[in-house]
Design a protein around this motif. Structure first.
Motif, PDB file in Angstrom:
ATOM      1  N   HIS A  68     -10.398  -5.735  -4.646  1.00 60.26           N
ATOM      2  CA  HIS A  68     -10.501  -4.803  -3.525  1.00 60.26           C
ATOM      3  C   HIS A  68     -11.719  -5.128  -2.676  1.00 60.26           C
ATOM      4  O   HIS A  68     -12.778  -5.461  -3.198  1.00 60.26           O
ATOM      5  N   GLY A  70     -13.599  -2.944   0.040  1.00 63.70           N
ATOM      6  CA  GLY A  70     -13.521  -1.555   0.502  1.00 63.70           C
ATOM      7  C   GLY A  70     -12.381  -0.896  -0.250  1.00 63.70           C
ATOM      8  O   GLY A  70     -12.294  -0.983  -1.471  1.00 63.70           O
ATOM      9  N   SER A  71     -11.473  -0.296   0.449  1.00 64.05           N
ATOM     10  CA  SER A  71     -10.300   0.316  -0.193  1.00 64.05           C
ATOM     11  C   SER A  71      -9.044  -0.535  -0.009  1.00 64.05           C
ATOM     12  O   SER A  71      -7.957  -0.103  -0.357  1.00 64.05           O
ATOM     13  N   THR A  72      -9.222  -1.748   0.514  1.00 67.14           N
ATOM     14  CA  THR A  72      -8.077  -2.623   0.782  1.00 67.14           C
ATOM     15  C   THR A  72      -7.852  -3.600  -0.374  1.00 67.14           C
ATOM     16  O   THR A  72      -8.752  -4.358  -0.723  1.00 67.14           O
TER      17      THR A  72
END
Length: 90
Positions: A68, A70-72
């Protein structure tokens, strides 16, 4: 798209040096990465932050990088290693 570029740059950090260290820092394209590399079995885990404010955690194993930024979630083939060449000059 910028998150994938960020992840690729972060993954290339795994090849910055062969030895494992507690805390590392690398600046590339104006972005400073602070990270650690941990070995877990036959996987390398890169975790850290970038000066752009993003956190990342990437697992490098079996020729793939997954994790990941960040949140991606990201997943891509491991970048090929390039040999360092030292040229002597006279």
């Amino acid at each position: 798209m910028s998150r994938i570029v960020f992840a690729a740059a972060a993954a290339s950090l795994a090849f910055a040096g062969p030895a494992l260290a507690d805390e590392r820092q690398l600046t590339r394209d104006g972005v400073t990465y602070n990270y650690t590399i941990a070995k877990q079995g036959d996987a390398r885990i890169l975790a850290g932050t970038a000066s752009l404010g993003g956190r990342f955690r990437l697992v490098v194993k079996d020729g793939w990088v997954r994790g990941h930024v960040g949140s991606t979630p990201v997943s891509f083939a491991e970048p090929k290693r390039t040999a360092q060449v030292t040229v002597a000059s006279r």
